[in-house]
Design an enzyme around this catalytic site. Structure first.
Site, PDB file in Angstrom:
ATOM      1  N   ARG A 168       0.848  -1.197   0.000  1.00 22.72           N
ATOM      2  CA  ARG A 168       0.000   0.000   0.000  1.00 22.72           C
ATOM      3  C   ARG A 168       0.887   1.252   0.000  1.00 22.72           C
ATOM      4  O   ARG A 168       0.585   2.234  -0.680  1.00 22.72           O
ATOM      5  CB  ARG A 168      -0.960   0.003   1.188  1.00 22.72           C
ATOM      6  CG  ARG A 168      -1.674   1.345   1.365  1.00 22.72           C
ATOM      7  CD  ARG A 168      -2.991   1.258   2.122  1.00 22.72           C
ATOM      8  NE  ARG A 168      -2.930   0.455   3.320  1.00 22.72           N
ATOM      9  CZ  ARG A 168      -2.307   0.795   4.458  1.00 22.72           C
ATOM     10  NH1 ARG A 168      -1.675   1.953   4.557  1.00 22.72           N
ATOM     11  NH2 ARG A 168      -2.306  -0.014   5.493  1.00 22.72           N
ATOM     12  N   ASP A 185      -4.965  19.622 -14.815  1.00 21.50           N
ATOM     13  CA  ASP A 185      -5.386  18.328 -15.349  1.00 21.50           C
ATOM     14  C   ASP A 185      -4.917  18.291 -16.802  1.00 21.50           C
ATOM     15  O   ASP A 185      -5.479  18.957 -17.668  1.00 21.50           O
ATOM     16  CB  ASP A 185      -6.919  18.200 -15.245  1.00 21.50           C
ATOM     17  CG  ASP A 185      -7.432  16.851 -15.749  1.00 21.50           C
ATOM     18  OD1 ASP A 185      -6.707  16.195 -16.537  1.00 21.50           O
ATOM     19  OD2 ASP A 185      -8.565  16.473 -15.395  1.00 21.50           O
ATOM     20  N   LYS A 207      -6.552   7.396 -19.955  1.00 18.18           N
ATOM     21  CA  LYS A 207      -6.761   7.971 -21.289  1.00 18.18           C
ATOM     22  C   LYS A 207      -5.483   7.841 -22.124  1.00 18.18           C
ATOM     23  O   LYS A 207      -4.968   6.759 -22.248  1.00 18.18           O
ATOM     24  CB  LYS A 207      -7.229   9.424 -21.135  1.00 18.18           C
ATOM     25  CG  LYS A 207      -8.335   9.613 -20.073  1.00 18.18           C
ATOM     26  CD  LYS A 207      -9.652   8.959 -20.435  1.00 18.18           C
ATOM     27  CE  LYS A 207     -10.677   8.948 -19.302  1.00 18.18           C
ATOM     28  NZ  LYS A 207     -10.982  10.233 -18.686  1.00 18.18           N
ATOM     29  N   TYR A 224     -16.854  16.648 -15.972  1.00 18.12           N
ATOM     30  CA  TYR A 224     -17.931  16.832 -15.000  1.00 18.12           C
ATOM     31  C   TYR A 224     -17.707  16.026 -13.727  1.00 18.12           C
ATOM     32  O   TYR A 224     -18.174  16.394 -12.651  1.00 18.12           O
ATOM     33  CB  TYR A 224     -19.282  16.544 -15.646  1.00 18.12           C
ATOM     34  CG  TYR A 224     -19.791  15.141 -15.473  1.00 18.12           C
ATOM     35  CD1 TYR A 224     -20.887  14.885 -14.657  1.00 18.12           C
ATOM     36  CD2 TYR A 224     -19.180  14.066 -16.113  1.00 18.12           C
ATOM     37  CE1 TYR A 224     -21.352  13.588 -14.489  1.00 18.12           C
ATOM     38  CE2 TYR A 224     -19.637  12.786 -15.953  1.00 18.12           C
ATOM     39  CZ  TYR A 224     -20.720  12.545 -15.135  1.00 18.12           C
ATOM     40  OH  TYR A 224     -21.162  11.276 -14.969  1.00 18.12           O
TER      41      TYR A 224
END
Ligand SMILES: *Cc1c(COP(=O)(O)O)cnc(C)c1O
Length: 371
Positions: free
Chosen positions: A47, A170, A195, A99
């Protein structure tokens, strides 16, 4: 080194135990200590850190020219960590864009008393007006998804510096191949690696890269490692594999997209095309200054309205009807019908993610769908 070389080599090294040229996928959850309790490498428990994730993070740091990176389980987890690392009474200025980012604020952080102002990111004076005494973070998305508005990143960074706020960009739509937020003055860069970065529509992932290892970055790391929003080793490996070809893919996506945008701009059924490479785009000059090419994402408006737009999406044969972007295959989406009601996305808008097919085939497909 140039970006193509960094994309192939950064973070990777041949496996010392086997000589394997390709990076192994380290599935181990935990790491053996030496007899004196010390650790042979920097890893304790997966982790906190894992060699495959670390390789991805090192590659992301090098690609961006930053000081450090954290890989997340999704782009949304990266945004959440960035916000979670702020104090609850802080204020955030957010440019209109994906969004889901607005939804993280309204559905999660509103209850947590974080305050924010959402503005059209192409309107720098509106950003200046939105900055308050307690503004700690300006979160930009450029070009924005799905309206393809372009922020003047260096102008906003200048405003932020005066206000003592950090700027996070972003950069999902551009990747470090097309846009270099740190060179424009940004403090942090955020990715949905789902992406273009991973690039093959086979992994969900996210990342943050920082220009400086400061207090805020320490808090982001605490949120991740203590909060636990980490990606699995196989997803990290897939992202790393995708990154090897990133510069070539992104340039080919951009070449194709420019041709498709030019075709659409000349079509009688199309009212308007949102693509920063077109001279008619309202922020074309800024885009030309801060982007190397104009990317694989665009949207366009169908003159005859919503039903006609939906009809176009029902007729494509090469473009696949699906959400997401940045994969090798071209995607088409009637954006308003997949977003929550009231998002403000125009109902005659179609979003395209331009893939790596031949642009002649893509144009022919759109041509027959538009009729
Ligand atoms: C997809 C996307 C996100 C969210 O990333 P996930 O990996 O889906 O969580 C954030 N910003 C932009 C611009 C995106 O396209």
């Amino acid at each position: 080194m140039k970006i193509e070389t960094i994309a192939v080599h950064a973070g990777r090294h041949a496996d010392p135990a086997s000589g394997a040229v390709e990076l192994p996928i380290h599935l181990s959850t935990t790491f053996k200590r030496n007899a004196d309790g010390s650790l042979p490498a920097d890893f304790v428990y997966s982790r906190n850190g894992n060699p495959t994730r670390r390789a991805l993070e090192d590659c992301l740091t090098a690609l961006e020219g930053g000081a450090d990176a954290s890989a997340f389980a999704s782009g949304s987890a990266a945004v959440t960590a960035l916000l979670h690392a702020l104090e609850p009474e802080a204020h955030v200025v957010l440019s209109e864009g994906y969004y889901g980012t607005g939804k993280i604020l309204s559905d999660i952080f509103a209850r947590w008393k974080l305050k924010w102002t959402m503005v059209d990111g192409s309107n720098t004076p509106a950003i200046a007006a939105a900055i308050k005494k307690n503004t700690r973070l300006i979160f930009l998305e450029s070009p924005s998804n799905p309206m393809i508005r372009v922020c003047d990143i260096s102008a906003v960074c200048e405003l932020a510096r005066k206000a003592g706020a950090k700027v996070a960009v972003d950069n999902t739509v551009c990747t470090p191949v097309l846009q270099r937020p740190f060179e424009l003055g940004a403090d942090l860069v955020m990715y949905s690696t789902t992406k273009f970065m991973a690039g093959h529509s086979d992994v969900v992932g996210g990342a943050l890269v920082t220009a400086k290892k400061d207090d805020y970055w320490q808090k982001v790391q605490t949120v991740q490692q203590t909060g636990g929003g980490v990606p699995g080793p196989f997803d990290c490996w897939l992202a790393l594999r995708g990154l090897k070809t990133l510069p070539y893919r992104v340039r080919a996506h951009s070449d194709n997209a420019m041709k498709v945008a030019t075709f659409l701009a000349g079509h009688r059924a199309v009212e308007k095309v949102n693509y920063p490479g077109l001279e008619k785009h309202p922020q074309h000059a800024i885009a030309a200054r801060q982007m190397k090419m104009f990317g694989g994402l665009m949207s366009f408006h169908i003159a005859a309205g919503r039903a006609a737009a939906l009809a176009v999406t029902s007729k494509t044969r090469i473009f696949t009807r699906a959400t997401s972007l940045g994969g090798t295959e071209s995607l088409i989406e009637h954006r308003e019908s997949v977003e929550a009601p009231g998002t403000g996305t125009p109902e005659n808008l179609i979003r395209l993610s331009i893939g790596l097919e031949n642009s002649d085939d893509l144009i022919e497909d759109l041509s027959q769908a538009l009729g």
